[in-house]
Design a protein around this motif. Structure first.
Motif, PDB file in Angstrom:
ATOM      1  N   VAL A 199       0.852  -1.189   0.000  1.00 12.75           N
ATOM      2  CA  VAL A 199       0.000   0.000   0.000  1.00 12.75           C
ATOM      3  C   VAL A 199       0.883   1.233   0.000  1.00 12.75           C
ATOM      4  O   VAL A 199       1.794   1.349   0.818  1.00 12.75           O
ATOM      5  CB  VAL A 199      -0.910   0.031   1.249  1.00 12.75           C
ATOM      6  N   SER A 200       0.597   2.138  -0.905  1.00  7.41           N
ATOM      7  CA  SER A 200       1.294   3.419  -0.931  1.00  7.41           C
ATOM      8  C   SER A 200       0.226   4.509  -0.941  1.00  7.41           C
ATOM      9  O   SER A 200      -0.231   4.938  -1.990  1.00  7.41           O
ATOM     10  CB  SER A 200       2.180   3.510  -2.172  1.00  7.41           C
ATOM     11  N   GLN A 201      -0.198   4.896   0.239  1.00 10.60           N
ATOM     12  CA  GLN A 201      -1.257   5.891   0.397  1.00 10.60           C
ATOM     13  C   GLN A 201      -0.775   6.964   1.362  1.00 10.60           C
ATOM     14  O   GLN A 201       0.059   6.704   2.231  1.00 10.60           O
ATOM     15  CB  GLN A 201      -2.531   5.245   0.964  1.00 10.60           C
ATOM     16  N   LEU A 202      -1.337   8.132   1.249  1.00 17.95           N
ATOM     17  CA  LEU A 202      -0.996   9.224   2.152  1.00 17.95           C
ATOM     18  C   LEU A 202      -1.214   8.811   3.604  1.00 17.95           C
ATOM     19  O   LEU A 202      -0.416   9.125   4.474  1.00 17.95           O
ATOM     20  CB  LEU A 202      -1.830  10.463   1.820  1.00 17.95           C
ATOM     21  N   VAL A 203      -2.279   8.073   3.879  1.00 15.17           N
ATOM     22  CA  VAL A 203      -2.585   7.680   5.253  1.00 15.17           C
ATOM     23  C   VAL A 203      -1.462   6.836   5.850  1.00 15.17           C
ATOM     24  O   VAL A 203      -1.112   6.998   7.017  1.00 15.17           O
ATOM     25  CB  VAL A 203      -3.950   6.968   5.352  1.00 15.17           C
ATOM     26  N   THR A 204      -0.862   5.926   5.083  1.00 16.10           N
ATOM     27  CA  THR A 204       0.211   5.103   5.636  1.00 16.10           C
ATOM     28  C   THR A 204       1.455   5.949   5.894  1.00 16.10           C
ATOM     29  O   THR A 204       2.168   5.719   6.865  1.00 16.10           O
ATOM     30  CB  THR A 204       0.555   3.909   4.722  1.00 16.10           C
ATOM     31  N   GLN A 205       1.688   6.946   5.060  1.00 13.19           N
ATOM     32  CA  GLN A 205       2.808   7.868   5.290  1.00 13.19           C
ATOM     33  C   GLN A 205       2.574   8.687   6.552  1.00 13.19           C
ATOM     34  O   GLN A 205       3.493   8.903   7.342  1.00 13.19           O
ATOM     35  CB  GLN A 205       2.992   8.774   4.080  1.00 13.19           C
ATOM     36  N   ARG A 244      -9.370   9.737  10.769  1.00 16.65           N
ATOM     37  CA  ARG A 244      -9.560  10.717   9.697  1.00 16.65           C
ATOM     38  C   ARG A 244      -9.824  10.023   8.362  1.00 16.65           C
ATOM     39  O   ARG A 244     -10.469  10.554   7.476  1.00 16.65           O
ATOM     40  CB  ARG A 244      -8.328  11.617   9.609  1.00 16.65           C
ATOM     41  N   TYR A 245      -9.320   8.800   8.227  1.00 17.98           N
ATOM     42  CA  TYR A 245      -9.487   8.042   6.991  1.00 17.98           C
ATOM     43  C   TYR A 245     -10.556   6.976   7.197  1.00 17.98           C
ATOM     44  O   TYR A 245     -10.267   5.831   7.519  1.00 17.98           O
ATOM     45  CB  TYR A 245      -8.159   7.428   6.556  1.00 17.98           C
ATOM     46  N   SER A 246     -11.785   7.372   7.040  1.00 19.01           N
ATOM     47  CA  SER A 246     -12.906   6.443   7.100  1.00 19.01           C
ATOM     48  C   SER A 246     -13.799   6.761   5.913  1.00 19.01           C
ATOM     49  O   SER A 246     -13.655   7.797   5.264  1.00 19.01           O
ATOM     50  CB  SER A 246     -13.668   6.584   8.413  1.00 19.01           C
ATOM     51  N   CYS A 247     -14.719   5.880   5.625  1.00 15.17           N
ATOM     52  CA  CYS A 247     -15.586   6.114   4.468  1.00 15.17           C
ATOM     53  C   CYS A 247     -16.758   7.025   4.827  1.00 15.17           C
ATOM     54  O   CYS A 247     -17.515   7.413   3.945  1.00 15.17           O
ATOM     55  CB  CYS A 247     -16.095   4.794   3.901  1.00 15.17           C
ATOM     56  N   GLU A 294       6.057   9.771  23.193  1.00 13.34           N
ATOM     57  CA  GLU A 294       5.330  10.880  23.817  1.00 13.34           C
ATOM     58  C   GLU A 294       4.030  10.377  24.454  1.00 13.34           C
ATOM     59  O   GLU A 294       3.422   9.443  23.947  1.00 13.34           O
ATOM     60  CB  GLU A 294       5.002  11.946  22.759  1.00 13.34           C
ATOM     61  N   PRO A 295       3.568  11.020  25.518  1.00 11.93           N
ATOM     62  CA  PRO A 295       2.316  10.597  26.157  1.00 11.93           C
ATOM     63  C   PRO A 295       1.089  10.752  25.254  1.00 11.93           C
ATOM     64  O   PRO A 295       0.111  10.033  25.414  1.00 11.93           O
ATOM     65  CB  PRO A 295       2.188  11.510  27.378  1.00 11.93           C
ATOM     66  N   THR A 296       1.134  11.661  24.304  1.00 10.17           N
ATOM     67  CA  THR A 296      -0.010  11.897  23.407  1.00 10.17           C
ATOM     68  C   THR A 296      -0.001  10.985  22.180  1.00 10.17           C
ATOM     69  O   THR A 296      -0.861  11.103  21.319  1.00 10.17           O
ATOM     70  CB  THR A 296      -0.029  13.362  22.931  1.00 10.17           C
ATOM     71  N   PHE A 297       0.974  10.085  22.118  1.00  9.29           N
ATOM     72  CA  PHE A 297       1.135   9.214  20.949  1.00  9.29           C
ATOM     73  C   PHE A 297      -0.153   8.484  20.541  1.00  9.29           C
ATOM     74  O   PHE A 297      -0.566   8.573  19.386  1.00  9.29           O
ATOM     75  CB  PHE A 297       2.282   8.234  21.199  1.00  9.29           C
ATOM     76  N   PRO A 298      -0.838   7.758  21.448  1.00  6.89           N
ATOM     77  CA  PRO A 298      -2.056   7.048  21.013  1.00  6.89           C
ATOM     78  C   PRO A 298      -3.119   7.991  20.448  1.00  6.89           C
ATOM     79  O   PRO A 298      -3.751   7.679  19.434  1.00  6.89           O
ATOM     80  CB  PRO A 298      -2.552   6.355  22.293  1.00  6.89           C
ATOM     81  N   LEU A 342      -2.051   9.106  16.898  1.00 12.52           N
ATOM     82  CA  LEU A 342      -2.162   8.015  15.929  1.00 12.52           C
ATOM     83  C   LEU A 342      -3.625   7.707  15.624  1.00 12.52           C
ATOM     84  O   LEU A 342      -4.010   7.550  14.464  1.00 12.52           O
ATOM     85  CB  LEU A 342      -1.450   6.770  16.453  1.00 12.52           C
ATOM     86  N   ASN A 343      -4.456   7.657  16.653  1.00  7.97           N
ATOM     87  CA  ASN A 343      -5.887   7.390  16.446  1.00  7.97           C
ATOM     88  C   ASN A 343      -6.555   8.492  15.637  1.00  7.97           C
ATOM     89  O   ASN A 343      -7.467   8.216  14.857  1.00  7.97           O
ATOM     90  CB  ASN A 343      -6.592   7.195  17.781  1.00  7.97           C
ATOM     91  N   ALA A 344      -6.099   9.721  15.793  1.00 14.24           N
ATOM     92  CA  ALA A 344      -6.655  10.824  15.000  1.00 14.24           C
ATOM     93  C   ALA A 344      -6.399  10.596  13.511  1.00 14.24           C
ATOM     94  O   ALA A 344      -7.276  10.836  12.676  1.00 14.24           O
ATOM     95  CB  ALA A 344      -6.074  12.155  15.455  1.00 14.24           C
TER      96      ALA A 344
END
Length: 141
Positions: free
Chosen positions: A96-102, A127-130, A114-118, A121-123
């Motif tokens: 997969v070569s998509q902006l989301v994976t980058q 953001r990439y949902s249908c 960092e403490p805000t990491f999860p 990442l979840n944001a």
């Protein structure tokens, strides 16, 4: 890099190293992103060695191997996040070569300690949902 796990209703993820990954299958869609080195994904018909993110369709018998840290996202295919990824799939196993994976890889590399990491990442994941869940709700009126 220390291992980290997150679970939600629609998806779960793991980042770190696997010690033992046997051949298996699951209902969840799978996205695996190598953070260092390569990953090898074996199915009954294909062996794929790559430094690129890999998408595995639901119920595909597979085994993932890597000596290096990587990110693994498991998604409910019926969720809006899973539906987004399911629509991108062209085969049972593919790079997969998509902006989301980058974006995910960037967050993983930059903020993993960092403490805000999860939350960050979840944001990106959300953001990439249908947006089908939003559409269904609005069309129920």
């Amino acid at each position: 890099m220390k291992n980290a796990v997150y679970l939600s209703q629609d998806y779960g993820w793991f980042v770190g190293n696997f010690d033992n990954n046997q051949t298996h299958q699951h209902f969840a869609l799978q996205l695996s992103i190598p953070l260092e080195g390569k990953i090898t994904v074996k199915t009954e018909e294909t062996t794929l060695e790559t430094h690129q993110p890999v998408f595995i369709q639901s119920n595909v018998i597979h085994q993932l191997e890597s000596e290096f840290p990587h990110f693994l996202l498991l998604m409910n295919p019926a969720s809006s996040v899973g539906h987004f990824w399911g629509q991108l799939a062209q085969s049972e196993l593919q790079t997969v070569s998509q902006l989301v994976t980058q974006e995910m890889k960037s967050v993983l590399e930059k903020y993993q300690n960092e403490p805000t990491f999860p939350k960050q990442l979840n944001a990106v994941i959300n953001r990439y949902s249908c947006f089908c869940d939003t559409h269904q709700q609005s069309s129920d009126d």
